[in-house]
Design a protein around this motif. Structure first.
Motif, PDB file in Angstrom:
ATOM      1  N   ARG A  70      43.747  33.174  31.267  1.00  0.00           N
ATOM      2  CA  ARG A  70      43.163  32.099  30.452  1.00  0.00           C
ATOM      3  C   ARG A  70      42.841  30.873  31.304  1.00  0.00           C
ATOM      4  O   ARG A  70      42.028  30.036  30.912  1.00  0.00           O
ATOM      5  CB  ARG A  70      44.128  31.685  29.336  1.00  0.00           C
ATOM      6  N   ILE A  71      43.510  30.748  32.439  1.00  0.00           N
ATOM      7  CA  ILE A  71      43.307  29.579  33.301  1.00  0.00           C
ATOM      8  C   ILE A  71      42.038  29.769  34.115  1.00  0.00           C
ATOM      9  O   ILE A  71      41.834  30.806  34.746  1.00  0.00           O
ATOM     10  CB  ILE A  71      44.517  29.377  34.234  1.00  0.00           C
ATOM     11  N   GLN A  72      41.189  28.765  34.089  1.00  0.00           N
ATOM     12  CA  GLN A  72      39.917  28.822  34.798  1.00  0.00           C
ATOM     13  C   GLN A  72      39.852  27.717  35.845  1.00  0.00           C
ATOM     14  O   GLN A  72      39.723  26.540  35.515  1.00  0.00           O
ATOM     15  CB  GLN A  72      38.751  28.679  33.809  1.00  0.00           C
ATOM     16  N   PHE A  73      39.994  28.115  37.110  1.00  0.00           N
ATOM     17  CA  PHE A  73      39.800  27.167  38.195  1.00  0.00           C
ATOM     18  C   PHE A  73      38.314  27.136  38.562  1.00  0.00           C
ATOM     19  O   PHE A  73      37.481  27.747  37.902  1.00  0.00           O
ATOM     20  CB  PHE A  73      40.665  27.549  39.397  1.00  0.00           C
ATOM     21  N   PHE A  74      37.988  26.468  39.647  1.00  0.00           N
ATOM     22  CA  PHE A  74      36.603  26.253  40.068  1.00  0.00           C
ATOM     23  C   PHE A  74      35.926  27.536  40.525  1.00  0.00           C
ATOM     24  O   PHE A  74      34.749  27.735  40.323  1.00  0.00           O
ATOM     25  CB  PHE A  74      36.581  25.234  41.211  1.00  0.00           C
ATOM     26  N   ASP A  75      36.665  28.418  41.175  1.00  0.00           N
ATOM     27  CA  ASP A  75      36.121  29.685  41.661  1.00  0.00           C
ATOM     28  C   ASP A  75      37.087  30.798  41.287  1.00  0.00           C
ATOM     29  O   ASP A  75      38.218  30.547  40.879  1.00  0.00           O
ATOM     30  CB  ASP A  75      35.965  29.669  43.192  1.00  0.00           C
ATOM     31  N   LYS A  76      36.634  32.017  41.450  1.00  0.00           N
ATOM     32  CA  LYS A  76      37.548  33.138  41.273  1.00  0.00           C
ATOM     33  C   LYS A  76      38.594  33.088  42.381  1.00  0.00           C
ATOM     34  O   LYS A  76      38.265  32.962  43.557  1.00  0.00           O
ATOM     35  CB  LYS A  76      36.787  34.464  41.324  1.00  0.00           C
ATOM     36  N   ILE A  77      39.854  33.166  42.001  1.00  0.00           N
ATOM     37  CA  ILE A  77      40.948  33.104  42.965  1.00  0.00           C
ATOM     38  C   ILE A  77      41.159  34.496  43.554  1.00  0.00           C
ATOM     39  O   ILE A  77      41.334  35.472  42.823  1.00  0.00           O
ATOM     40  CB  ILE A  77      42.234  32.598  42.282  1.00  0.00           C
ATOM     41  N   GLU A  78      41.160  34.573  44.882  1.00  0.00           N
ATOM     42  CA  GLU A  78      41.237  35.885  45.527  1.00  0.00           C
ATOM     43  C   GLU A  78      42.582  36.562  45.297  1.00  0.00           C
ATOM     44  O   GLU A  78      42.652  37.758  45.002  1.00  0.00           O
ATOM     45  CB  GLU A  78      40.974  35.755  47.027  1.00  0.00           C
ATOM     46  N   TYR A  79      43.670  35.794  45.424  1.00  0.00           N
ATOM     47  CA  TYR A  79      45.006  36.353  45.242  1.00  0.00           C
ATOM     48  C   TYR A  79      45.777  35.535  44.209  1.00  0.00           C
ATOM     49  O   TYR A  79      45.756  34.303  44.249  1.00  0.00           O
ATOM     50  CB  TYR A  79      45.802  36.337  46.553  1.00  0.00           C
ATOM     51  N   ALA A  80      46.463  36.220  43.305  1.00  0.00           N
ATOM     52  CA  ALA A  80      47.347  35.550  42.351  1.00  0.00           C
ATOM     53  C   ALA A  80      48.514  36.474  42.049  1.00  0.00           C
ATOM     54  O   ALA A  80      48.333  37.690  41.880  1.00  0.00           O
ATOM     55  CB  ALA A  80      46.611  35.196  41.066  1.00  0.00           C
ATOM     56  N   LEU A  81      49.707  35.902  41.998  1.00  0.00           N
ATOM     57  CA  LEU A  81      50.908  36.661  41.658  1.00  0.00           C
ATOM     58  C   LEU A  81      51.335  36.276  40.247  1.00  0.00           C
ATOM     59  O   LEU A  81      51.659  35.119  39.982  1.00  0.00           O
ATOM     60  CB  LEU A  81      52.027  36.361  42.658  1.00  0.00           C
ATOM     61  N   THR A  82      51.314  37.230  39.336  1.00  0.00           N
ATOM     62  CA  THR A  82      51.722  36.987  37.957  1.00  0.00           C
ATOM     63  C   THR A  82      53.011  37.741  37.664  1.00  0.00           C
ATOM     64  O   THR A  82      53.547  38.453  38.511  1.00  0.00           O
ATOM     65  CB  THR A  82      50.632  37.446  36.964  1.00  0.00           C
ATOM     66  N   THR A  83      53.513  37.555  36.443  1.00  0.00           N
ATOM     67  CA  THR A  83      54.659  38.332  35.962  1.00  0.00           C
ATOM     68  C   THR A  83      55.851  38.183  36.905  1.00  0.00           C
ATOM     69  O   THR A  83      56.518  39.137  37.267  1.00  0.00           O
ATOM     70  CB  THR A  83      54.265  39.819  35.775  1.00  0.00           C
ATOM     71  N   ASN A  84      56.085  36.934  37.325  1.00  0.00           N
ATOM     72  CA  ASN A  84      57.168  36.572  38.247  1.00  0.00           C
ATOM     73  C   ASN A  84      57.042  37.268  39.600  1.00  0.00           C
ATOM     74  O   ASN A  84      58.038  37.514  40.283  1.00  0.00           O
ATOM     75  CB  ASN A  84      58.544  36.857  37.639  1.00  0.00           C
ATOM     76  N   GLY A  85      55.817  37.572  39.977  1.00  0.00           N
ATOM     77  CA  GLY A  85      55.564  38.196  41.274  1.00  0.00           C
ATOM     78  C   GLY A  85      55.461  39.699  41.233  1.00  0.00           C
ATOM     79  O   GLY A  85      55.165  40.335  42.245  1.00  0.00           O
ATOM     80  N   GLY A  86      55.671  40.286  40.068  1.00  0.00           N
ATOM     81  CA  GLY A  86      55.625  41.738  39.963  1.00  0.00           C
ATOM     82  C   GLY A  86      54.228  42.314  40.078  1.00  0.00           C
ATOM     83  O   GLY A  86      54.059  43.486  40.428  1.00  0.00           O
ATOM     84  N   ILE A  87      53.220  41.491  39.789  1.00  0.00           N
ATOM     85  CA  ILE A  87      51.832  41.959  39.811  1.00  0.00           C
ATOM     86  C   ILE A  87      51.000  41.065  40.720  1.00  0.00           C
ATOM     87  O   ILE A  87      51.083  39.838  40.649  1.00  0.00           O
ATOM     88  CB  ILE A  87      51.238  41.981  38.391  1.00  0.00           C
ATOM     89  N   LEU A  88      50.220  41.693  41.580  1.00  0.00           N
ATOM     90  CA  LEU A  88      49.271  40.990  42.437  1.00  0.00           C
ATOM     91  C   LEU A  88      47.866  41.240  41.907  1.00  0.00           C
ATOM     92  O   LEU A  88      47.457  42.391  41.733  1.00  0.00           O
ATOM     93  CB  LEU A  88      49.372  41.487  43.879  1.00  0.00           C
ATOM     94  N   LEU A  89      47.156  40.153  41.640  1.00  0.00           N
ATOM     95  CA  LEU A  89      45.748  40.256  41.268  1.00  0.00           C
ATOM     96  C   LEU A  89      44.899  39.938  42.493  1.00  0.00           C
ATOM     97  O   LEU A  89      45.140  38.942  43.179  1.00  0.00           O
ATOM     98  CB  LEU A  89      45.408  39.274  40.145  1.00  0.00           C
TER      99      LEU A  89
END
Length: 253
Positions: A70-89
């Motif tokens: 749901r969070i929209q920064f200025f560009d697509k973020i190449e790397y993001a860790l969600t779910t307390n680090g369990g998932i890498l986007l």
């Protein structure tokens, strides 16, 4: 490669409930069904955008994939860790290799997570649905969170899981699942030269300890493993802005 690994809520972004604390121009970075939920100051937003031309910005959050997206920064973020680090986007898509590795790491905790769900269903203080977030950890809310946490901790194998609270929220994580371990995995993947990090809650401490330069707004002091920690007890609006401005100074030295 220089990385800025940062918590989001109450670190870089703040909720609509705290918008009235801000006297500056703000930019909405999160909406749900057209309702504005989260903001950054314009200075913080613009500074982070400039930083991303020189370093790799990695959001590290306990949010689910859906909540993070749901969070929209200025560009697509190449790397993001969600779910307390369990998932890498990676560019918004789940890294399947990372997820497979996570599943292997947390497999031994599955029995205790299911037991936690069973115990929570019997707790009359639970006031929210019991969720298995992205099939990785358990989340709910309690009218008496500390009592709920204490009760289930007495019955769970704490060598396999750990129970945490944040306000009324209850979390049961696989023991190994924390932001510090996730950042260490990412460091091995990206061969990071230097890591900056920022956080505001005890969920973030392990990540900060894994960094070269950390920014912390919590109450307790942090013992760093190798780097330096800037401990600023500021409100969320000031903290996020000052963090990115300070990192900009480091980068420009």
């Amino acid at each position: 490669m220089i990385v800025f690994a940062s918590d989001l809520d109450n670190t870089l972004i703040f909720s609509y409930k705290k918008k009235n604390q801000c006297q500056q121009k703000v930019i909405c970075v999160e909406k749900k069904e057209e309702k504005e939920l989260s903001y950054m100051t314009q200075i913080a937003y613009n500074t982070l955008q400039k930083l991303c031309q020189k370093i790799v910005f990695v959001p590290v959050t306990t949010r689910s994939i859906e909540q993070y997206q749901r969070i929209q920064f200025f560009d697509k973020i190449e790397y993001a860790l969600t779910t307390n680090g369990g998932i890498l986007l990676r560019n918004g898509h789940v890294d399947k290799i990372w997820l497979e590795e996570t599943k292997k790491w947390i497999a031994s905790s599955e029995k205790e997570l299911q037991k936690a769900i069973y115990l929570l269903r019997k707790d009359n203080n639970i006031c929210f649905e019991i969720r298995i977030v992205d099939d990785i950890f358990v989340y709910t809310k309690s009218l008496q969170p500390q009592k709920t946490a204490n009760d289930i901790m007495q019955k769970l194998d704490l060598n396999q899981v750990f129970v945490d609270t944040n306000g009324e929220k209850i979390y049961i994580f696989p023991k190994i699942l924390n932001k510090g371990f996730a950042l260490k995995r990412l460091q091995n993947l990206l061969h990071c030269k230097k890591i900056f990090s920022a956080g505001d809650s005890h969920f973030d401490i392990s990540m900060l300890q894994q960094s070269d330069v950390a920014f912390w707004s919590g109450e307790q002091n942090i013992v760093m493993k190798k780097g330096v920690c800037h401990h600023w007890q500021q409100n969320v609006v000031e903290f996020g802005e000052n963090v990115v401005l300070e990192i900009e100074k480091y980068i420009n030295i």
